[in-house]
Design an enzyme around this catalytic site. Structure first.
Site, PDB file in Angstrom:
ATOM      1  N   LYS A 266      40.149  47.188  40.641  1.00 54.28           N
ATOM      2  CA  LYS A 266      39.113  47.222  39.838  1.00 54.28           C
ATOM      3  C   LYS A 266      37.948  48.207  40.486  1.00 54.28           C
ATOM      4  O   LYS A 266      37.424  47.697  41.265  1.00 54.28           O
ATOM      5  CB  LYS A 266      38.715  46.326  38.896  1.00 54.28           C
ATOM      6  CG  LYS A 266      37.219  46.463  38.043  1.00 54.28           C
ATOM      7  CD  LYS A 266      36.964  45.225  37.255  1.00 54.28           C
ATOM      8  CE  LYS A 266      35.854  45.697  36.435  1.00 54.28           C
ATOM      9  NZ  LYS A 266      35.520  44.636  35.705  1.00 54.28           N
TER      10      LYS A 266
ATOM     11  N   LYS B 161      27.352  47.147  40.583  1.00 56.94           N
ATOM     12  CA  LYS B 161      28.425  46.227  40.807  1.00 56.94           C
ATOM     13  C   LYS B 161      29.396  46.597  41.984  1.00 56.94           C
ATOM     14  O   LYS B 161      30.628  46.366  42.216  1.00 56.94           O
ATOM     15  CB  LYS B 161      29.493  46.039  39.672  1.00 56.94           C
ATOM     16  CG  LYS B 161      28.757  45.848  38.206  1.00 56.94           C
ATOM     17  CD  LYS B 161      29.772  45.292  37.297  1.00 56.94           C
ATOM     18  CE  LYS B 161      28.818  44.686  36.088  1.00 56.94           C
ATOM     19  NZ  LYS B 161      30.066  44.243  35.140  1.00 56.94           N
TER      20      LYS B 161
ATOM     21  N   LYS C 101      42.458  49.748  37.172  1.00 62.45           N
ATOM     22  CA  LYS C 101      41.394  50.112  36.348  1.00 62.45           C
ATOM     23  C   LYS C 101      40.002  50.817  36.880  1.00 62.45           C
ATOM     24  O   LYS C 101      39.830  50.445  37.947  1.00 62.45           O
ATOM     25  CB  LYS C 101      40.675  48.574  35.588  1.00 62.45           C
ATOM     26  CG  LYS C 101      39.734  48.839  34.848  1.00 62.45           C
ATOM     27  CD  LYS C 101      39.171  47.561  34.331  1.00 62.45           C
ATOM     28  CE  LYS C 101      37.935  47.712  33.674  1.00 62.45           C
ATOM     29  NZ  LYS C 101      37.598  46.334  33.175  1.00 62.45           N
TER      30      LYS C 101
ATOM     31  N   ARG D 201      30.004  48.722  28.101  1.00 61.33           N
ATOM     32  CA  ARG D 201      28.858  47.891  28.649  1.00 61.33           C
ATOM     33  C   ARG D 201      27.912  48.132  27.595  1.00 61.33           C
ATOM     34  O   ARG D 201      27.369  47.192  26.942  1.00 61.33           O
ATOM     35  CB  ARG D 201      28.240  48.456  29.886  1.00 61.33           C
ATOM     36  CG  ARG D 201      29.254  47.981  31.111  1.00 61.33           C
ATOM     37  CD  ARG D 201      28.518  48.389  32.414  1.00 61.33           C
ATOM     38  NE  ARG D 201      29.689  48.228  33.340  1.00 61.33           N
ATOM     39  CZ  ARG D 201      29.252  48.779  34.753  1.00 61.33           C
ATOM     40  NH1 ARG D 201      28.420  49.359  35.061  1.00 61.33           N
ATOM     41  NH2 ARG D 201      30.357  48.030  35.668  1.00 61.33           N
TER      42      ARG D 201
ATOM     43  N   GLU E 158      43.939  44.563  48.480  1.00 57.10           N
ATOM     44  CA  GLU E 158      43.783  43.532  47.223  1.00 57.10           C
ATOM     45  C   GLU E 158      45.179  43.244  46.586  1.00 57.10           C
ATOM     46  O   GLU E 158      45.368  41.965  46.102  1.00 57.10           O
ATOM     47  CB  GLU E 158      43.225  44.296  46.066  1.00 57.10           C
ATOM     48  CG  GLU E 158      41.761  44.610  46.543  1.00 57.10           C
ATOM     49  CD  GLU E 158      40.730  43.167  46.307  1.00 57.10           C
ATOM     50  OE1 GLU E 158      41.241  42.480  45.941  1.00 57.10           O
ATOM     51  OE2 GLU E 158      39.738  43.524  46.551  1.00 57.10           O
TER      52      GLU E 158
HETATM   53  C1  PBG Z   1      33.789  43.262  33.102  1.00 59.45           C
HETATM   54  C2  PBG Z   1      34.721  44.105  32.533  1.00 59.45           C
HETATM   55  C3  PBG Z   1      34.290  45.767  32.213  1.00 59.45           C
HETATM   56  C4  PBG Z   1      35.187  46.117  31.564  1.00 59.45           C
HETATM   57  C5  PBG Z   1      36.128  45.098  31.326  1.00 59.45           C
HETATM   58  N1  PBG Z   1      35.863  43.729  31.772  1.00 59.45           N
HETATM   59  C6  PBG Z   1      32.947  46.211  32.643  1.00 59.45           C
HETATM   60  C7  PBG Z   1      32.361  46.112  34.103  1.00 59.45           C
HETATM   61  O1  PBG Z   1      33.075  45.823  35.063  1.00 59.45           O
HETATM   62  O2  PBG Z   1      31.235  46.427  33.845  1.00 59.45           O
HETATM   63  C8  PBG Z   1      35.282  47.545  31.046  1.00 59.45           C
HETATM   64  C9  PBG Z   1      36.355  47.924  30.137  1.00 59.45           C
HETATM   65  C10 PBG Z   1      35.991  49.334  29.672  1.00 59.45           C
HETATM   66  O3  PBG Z   1      35.129  50.016  29.875  1.00 59.45           O
HETATM   67  O4  PBG Z   1      36.586  49.438  28.819  1.00 59.45           O
HETATM   68  N2  PBG Z   1      34.215  42.001  33.302  1.00 59.45           N
END
Ligand code: PBG
Length: 549
Positions: free
Chosen positions: A416, A438, A469, A426, A454
């Protein structure tokens, strides 16, 4: 008037009230004036006096609602404030549990003594289309097209099958098709054919051949639909994600899932929008009135339970309730859940934030285990840690197994990335990090090999599915994982990818439907078995041969 001024003004009022109340006590009148004392003192205490909590408050900028945090409590203590039996030393405990959400630069107060009562909402009044929901069976309407129109270059004789047969019996076979030499546009050079042994275009020359050699296919069973839910009754549109809503968990959610199942999408992943009031910082304020002979002495203790997202593992929280409802309504549905603290934390970070801004790894993992178990207990099929803490997969596996949830799968967000493509998401959940970014836990978009590190960790730790992702900008990583692991690979086409396609379509810059289908097919081609996409329902409708909207 600036916030600072308002705050100063309110403080003066609080202090004045405080003094007034003290004076009235000494006159022997027990009035319900303890209230401002309690509130005022806790307020002052919280902001100034207690050195332990100062770092927490130093993140707050003064705002009028900050002061409200102290004042809104007033009505809560009213019933307790009238006992004036004053012989000897008596203790009356006024326990006020006051929940205050702390957000950077803002403090809001919920009027609640009881967490449970906040959770339980009023029964739904607006129940439209209930009849729609009663239908539980799905109708996956798969339309298979043998060939597409056009592209037909040879004319048929036009005879029926019987006529052709009769002609053949009589010895009249049709002539072979004439060599087909359609004319080229004027001025086309007349050249000798190139001496090619390999002409890949031969395999693309007709729709049937193209379909026969298609290497990748997309079907509704590859799609997982992410859904946003909230406590409210209404479905609230998400500005940056046209077509997506924060669904009311009791009604909108069920309806959306019904529609998705109707086109063959039977897997969903839930993302909750948690009320600010339930986010991280909870103040427990315990006020005690001592009756020492004739004098009452009021003490207020303010505990801040910086509980780092306790709502995340509340068995009666929004997500577990929604899961139970869905499983009751649609027992065969597959529910994925998100395991991370960001929706539950006023900081918007996926883990517990230390005073100095560091996201604590092992402590976060401890909480995530409780969150995963709570989701499993509610009936989740697949828990998906999206937090990127180290070691969380093995810890969650152990926690699930210890509670008897051996059959619950883990889909790990293996690679991720710290991506700007999460912007609309968000916004949807109001989960933007309040400070920093992050990057200390999500991966650097520049890195490829690191995804292997990972991958290895997640495989060893017992992940059942590995996820990449975002999807489209990271197709190379999808392929990397596909080639280096035998586990199923998932890819998350994130909010930013969705919104860009929607925007391009709305502006008529691209054909939304075609670009949508192509993007999903390409993610499959890169090696993803399943795709988490906000397009799931729309794409599945297209696969059914229905209009996409
Ligand atoms: C955080 C999370 C995020 C998304 C899914 N789970 C956002 C982030 O890491 O800030 C993003 C999904 C999207 O943008 O469609 N646990």
């Amino acid at each position: 008037m600036t916030h600072a001024k308002v705050l100063r003004w309110l403080r003066t009022v609080v202090v004045a009230l405080y003094i007034f109340c003290l004076l009235s006590q000494w006159e022997g009148r027990v009035i319900s004036a303890w209230l401002p004392i309690i509130c005022g003192s806790s307020f002052l205490l919280s902001e100034y006096l207690h050195p332990t909590y100062r770092p927490i408050f130093s993140r707050l900028s003064p705002s009028p609602s900050n002061a409200a945090a102290a004042l809104v409590h007033l009505p809560l203590c009213l019933p307790h404030a009238s006992d004036n039996n004053t012989s000897g030393i008596r203790l009356i405990n006024l326990v006020m549990v006051t929940m205050t959400s702390v957000t950077l630069g803002d403090v809001r107060v919920v009027r609640s003594v009881d967490v449970q009562s906040y959770v339980g909402l009023k029964p739904s009044t607006a129940r439209k289309s209930v009849s729609l929901l009663r239908r539980t069976e799905t109708r996956p309407l798969m339309v298979v097209r043998a060939s597409k129109e056009g592209d037909i270059s040879v004319k048929s004789s036009g005879l029926s099958i019987e006529e052709s047969e009769a002609a053949a019996v009589a010895g009249n076979f049709p002539d072979p098709p004439p060599p087909w030499r359609p004319s080229a546009p004027k001025g086309t050079p007349n050249v000798k054919p190139l001496p090619l042994t390999r002409r890949p275009r031969r395999n693309r020359k007709s729709p049937t051949l193209r379909d026969a050699f298609q290497e990748t296919n997309l079907s509704a069973s590859n799609l997982v639909l992410p859904l946003f839910i909230h406590e409210g009754e209404e479905d609230v549109p998400i500005g940056a994600m046209p077509g997506c809503y924060r669904l009311g968990w009791r009604h909108g959610l069920l309806e959306e899932v019904y529609k998705a199942r109707d086109v063959g999408v039977n897997s969903i992943v839930l993302f909750p929008k948690i009320p600010d009031a339930l986010k991280v910082c909870m103040f427990i304020q315990v006020s005690t009135i001592f009756f020492i002979f004739k004098y009452e002495v009021c003490c207020t203790f303010l505990f801040i339970q910086s509980q780092a997202g306790d709502e995340a593992f509340n068995d009666n929280g929004l997500v577990p309730r929604a899961i139970r409802l869905l499983k009751d309504k649609y027992p065969d549905i597959v529910i994925y859940t998100d395991v991370a603290l960001d929706p539950y934390s006023s900081d918007g970070h996926d883990g517990i934030v230390r005073e100095d801004g560091v996201i604590m790894n092992d402590e976060t993992v401890h909480q995530l285990c409780k969150q995963a178990v709570s989701q499993a207990r509610a009936g989740a099929d697949v828990v998906s840690p999206s937090d990127m803490m180290d070691g969380r997969v093995s810890a969650i596996r152990a926690a699930l197994d210890a509670e008897g949830f051996q059959e619950v799968s883990i889909m790990s967000y293996t690679a991720k990335y710290a991506s700007s493509f999460y912007g609309p998401f968000r916004e949807a959940l109001d989960s933007n990090p309040r400070f920093g970014d992050k990057k200390t836990y999500q991966m650097n978009p520049a890195n490829y090999r690191e995804a292997l590190v990972e991958t290895e960790a997640d495989e060893v730790e017992g992940a059942d599915i590995l996820l990449v992702k975002p999807a489209m900008p990271y197709l190379d990583v999808v392929r990397l994982l596909r080639d280096n692991s035998a586990l199923p690979i998932a890819a998350y086409q994130v909010s930013g990818e969705y919104s860009m396609i929607k925007a391009g379509g709305a502006l008529k810059m691209v054909d939304e439907e075609k670009v949508m289908m192509e993007s999903l097919l390409c993610i499959r081609r890169a090696g993803a078995d399943i795709i988490l996409t906000y397009f799931a329902r729309q794409a599945a409708s297209v696969l059914c041969g229905m209009k996409s909207k």
